[in-house]
Motif scaffolding. Sequence first.
Motif, PDB file in Angstrom:
ATOM      1  N   ALA A 268       9.383  -1.494 -14.921  1.00  0.00           N
ATOM      2  CA  ALA A 268       9.719  -2.400 -16.027  1.00  0.00           C
ATOM      3  C   ALA A 268       8.496  -2.917 -16.749  1.00  0.00           C
ATOM      4  N   SER A 269       8.676  -3.162 -18.032  1.00  0.00           N
ATOM      5  CA  SER A 269       7.753  -3.982 -18.813  1.00  0.00           C
ATOM      6  C   SER A 269       8.269  -5.413 -18.712  1.00  0.00           C
ATOM      7  N   GLU A 270       7.389  -6.370 -19.002  1.00  0.00           N
ATOM      8  CA  GLU A 270       7.753  -7.778 -18.856  1.00  0.00           C
ATOM      9  C   GLU A 270       7.267  -8.566 -20.066  1.00  0.00           C
ATOM     10  N   ILE A 271       8.070  -9.520 -20.482  1.00  0.00           N
ATOM     11  CA  ILE A 271       7.629 -10.484 -21.485  1.00  0.00           C
ATOM     12  C   ILE A 271       7.698 -11.861 -20.830  1.00  0.00           C
ATOM     13  N   LEU A 272       6.611 -12.614 -20.941  1.00  0.00           N
ATOM     14  CA  LEU A 272       6.474 -13.911 -20.283  1.00  0.00           C
ATOM     15  C   LEU A 272       6.325 -14.987 -21.346  1.00  0.00           C
ATOM     16  N   GLY A 273       7.134 -16.036 -21.245  1.00  0.00           N
ATOM     17  CA  GLY A 273       7.055 -17.157 -22.180  1.00  0.00           C
ATOM     18  C   GLY A 273       6.812 -18.452 -21.429  1.00  0.00           C
ATOM     19  N   VAL A 274       5.918 -19.275 -21.939  1.00  0.00           N
ATOM     20  CA  VAL A 274       5.549 -20.528 -21.283  1.00  0.00           C
ATOM     21  C   VAL A 274       6.420 -21.667 -21.813  1.00  0.00           C
ATOM     22  N   SER A 275       6.993 -22.452 -20.879  1.00  0.00           N
ATOM     23  CA  SER A 275       7.782 -23.617 -21.287  1.00  0.00           C
ATOM     24  C   SER A 275       7.115 -24.937 -20.898  1.00  0.00           C
ATOM     25  N   GLU A 276       6.172 -24.897 -19.937  1.00  0.00           N
ATOM     26  CA  GLU A 276       5.414 -26.094 -19.552  1.00  0.00           C
ATOM     27  C   GLU A 276       4.012 -25.662 -19.142  1.00  0.00           C
ATOM     28  N   GLY A 277       3.013 -26.450 -19.501  1.00  0.00           N
ATOM     29  CA  GLY A 277       1.653 -26.208 -19.037  1.00  0.00           C
ATOM     30  C   GLY A 277       0.883 -25.184 -19.842  1.00  0.00           C
ATOM     31  N   THR A 278      -0.232 -24.752 -19.250  1.00  0.00           N
ATOM     32  CA  THR A 278      -1.131 -23.780 -19.884  1.00  0.00           C
ATOM     33  C   THR A 278      -1.478 -22.700 -18.870  1.00  0.00           C
ATOM     34  N   LEU A 279      -1.255 -21.471 -19.243  1.00  0.00           N
ATOM     35  CA  LEU A 279      -1.509 -20.337 -18.355  1.00  0.00           C
ATOM     36  C   LEU A 279      -2.474 -19.350 -18.997  1.00  0.00           C
ATOM     37  N   LEU A 280      -3.283 -18.728 -18.163  1.00  0.00           N
ATOM     38  CA  LEU A 280      -4.067 -17.576 -18.584  1.00  0.00           C
ATOM     39  C   LEU A 280      -3.310 -16.359 -18.075  1.00  0.00           C
TER      40      LEU A 280
ATOM     41  N   VAL B 124      -1.014 -26.511 -10.254  1.00  0.00           N
ATOM     42  CA  VAL B 124      -2.369 -26.678 -10.788  1.00  0.00           C
ATOM     43  C   VAL B 124      -3.319 -25.819  -9.956  1.00  0.00           C
ATOM     44  N   ASN B 125      -4.132 -25.015 -10.616  1.00  0.00           N
ATOM     45  CA  ASN B 125      -5.051 -24.042 -10.003  1.00  0.00           C
ATOM     46  C   ASN B 125      -4.335 -22.914  -9.269  1.00  0.00           C
TER      47      ASN B 125
ATOM     48  N   THR C 130      -4.917 -17.101 -23.406  1.00  0.00           N
ATOM     49  CA  THR C 130      -4.482 -18.415 -22.965  1.00  0.00           C
ATOM     50  C   THR C 130      -3.142 -18.707 -23.625  1.00  0.00           C
ATOM     51  N   LEU C 131      -2.149 -19.055 -22.801  1.00  0.00           N
ATOM     52  CA  LEU C 131      -0.794 -19.304 -23.297  1.00  0.00           C
ATOM     53  C   LEU C 131      -0.451 -20.780 -23.176  1.00  0.00           C
ATOM     54  N   ASN C 132      -0.004 -21.347 -24.274  1.00  0.00           N
ATOM     55  CA  ASN C 132       0.483 -22.723 -24.301  1.00  0.00           C
ATOM     56  C   ASN C 132       1.995 -22.698 -24.467  1.00  0.00           C
TER      57      ASN C 132
ATOM     58  N   GLN D 268       4.791  -1.728 -18.744  1.00  0.00           N
ATOM     59  CA  GLN D 268       5.267  -1.193 -17.467  1.00  0.00           C
ATOM     60  C   GLN D 268       4.130  -0.556 -16.670  1.00  0.00           C
ATOM     61  N   GLY D 269       4.080  -0.898 -15.390  1.00  0.00           N
ATOM     62  CA  GLY D 269       3.155  -0.255 -14.468  1.00  0.00           C
ATOM     63  C   GLY D 269       1.714  -0.718 -14.528  1.00  0.00           C
ATOM     64  N   VAL D 270       1.375  -1.713 -15.355  1.00  0.00           N
ATOM     65  CA  VAL D 270      -0.014  -2.176 -15.399  1.00  0.00           C
ATOM     66  C   VAL D 270      -0.191  -3.372 -14.469  1.00  0.00           C
ATOM     67  N   ILE D 271      -1.362  -3.464 -13.867  1.00  0.00           N
ATOM     68  CA  ILE D 271      -1.685  -4.589 -12.996  1.00  0.00           C
ATOM     69  C   ILE D 271      -1.872  -5.817 -13.882  1.00  0.00           C
ATOM     70  N   HIS D 272      -1.133  -6.880 -13.538  1.00  0.00           N
ATOM     71  CA  HIS D 272      -1.225  -8.104 -14.330  1.00  0.00           C
ATOM     72  C   HIS D 272      -1.214  -9.329 -13.427  1.00  0.00           C
ATOM     73  N   PHE D 273      -1.548 -10.485 -14.030  1.00  0.00           N
ATOM     74  CA  PHE D 273      -1.675 -11.734 -13.286  1.00  0.00           C
ATOM     75  C   PHE D 273      -1.465 -12.900 -14.229  1.00  0.00           C
ATOM     76  N   VAL D 274      -1.222 -14.076 -13.630  1.00  0.00           N
ATOM     77  CA  VAL D 274      -1.078 -15.316 -14.375  1.00  0.00           C
ATOM     78  C   VAL D 274      -1.788 -16.405 -13.577  1.00  0.00           C
ATOM     79  N   VAL D 275      -2.583 -17.241 -14.266  1.00  0.00           N
ATOM     80  CA  VAL D 275      -3.321 -18.315 -13.608  1.00  0.00           C
ATOM     81  C   VAL D 275      -3.080 -19.610 -14.379  1.00  0.00           C
ATOM     82  N   ASN D 276      -2.776 -20.685 -13.646  1.00  0.00           N
ATOM     83  CA  ASN D 276      -2.629 -21.989 -14.282  1.00  0.00           C
ATOM     84  C   ASN D 276      -4.022 -22.552 -14.513  1.00  0.00           C
ATOM     85  N   ILE D 277      -4.415 -22.649 -15.778  1.00  0.00           N
ATOM     86  CA  ILE D 277      -5.739 -23.181 -16.118  1.00  0.00           C
ATOM     87  C   ILE D 277      -5.638 -24.588 -16.689  1.00  0.00           C
TER      88      ILE D 277
END
Length: 179
Positions: free
Chosen positions: A78-90, A66-67, A103-105, A114-123
Amino acid sequence: MVVLLVNGKFCKDPTLATAEDFYFTVLNQRKETNNPFGFNVTFGNVDNVPGLNTLGLSFARADVGVNGQVPPHYHPRASEILGVSEGTLLAGFVSDQRLFTKTLNVGDVFVFPQGVIHFVVNIGEVPAVAFASLNSQNPGTIFIADTVFGSNPSINPKFLAKAFQLDSTIIMKPRTIFV
């Protein structure tokens, strides 16, 4: 005896390969997120799943408290694909000074080129879990703050102050954290 290396990794004689070379069992385990960022990532790559050698694949599980957040970083290979299985992420990335966020549920996916600056935050209000797949057996992970403020030897604070348009005394604080 001839030793064959492919992509810098030992290439096993195919007749000696076993199911264990293609198996990884720890993605079902929740990891502690008690650190300054509130996240923990478990990687499956060619180093711990030898059968991935030459396949151009890797994967990961991200536990985000949390937070918590997976701080800004990029994967140079690499490129990346991200899938959410629990919670809510930005989830978001920056490309050509444009911010892309969503916002990902549970069940949602987001792609990081590939090569881009990225981030994930639990909202959300509960710990989150996400699974990622990357199109490289060795994608690399470069964390921006660690790289800039934790370099050895250190980058001259005057240079960083100018680059970030900040006073050099402000630049000194993150350097003490990341060194």
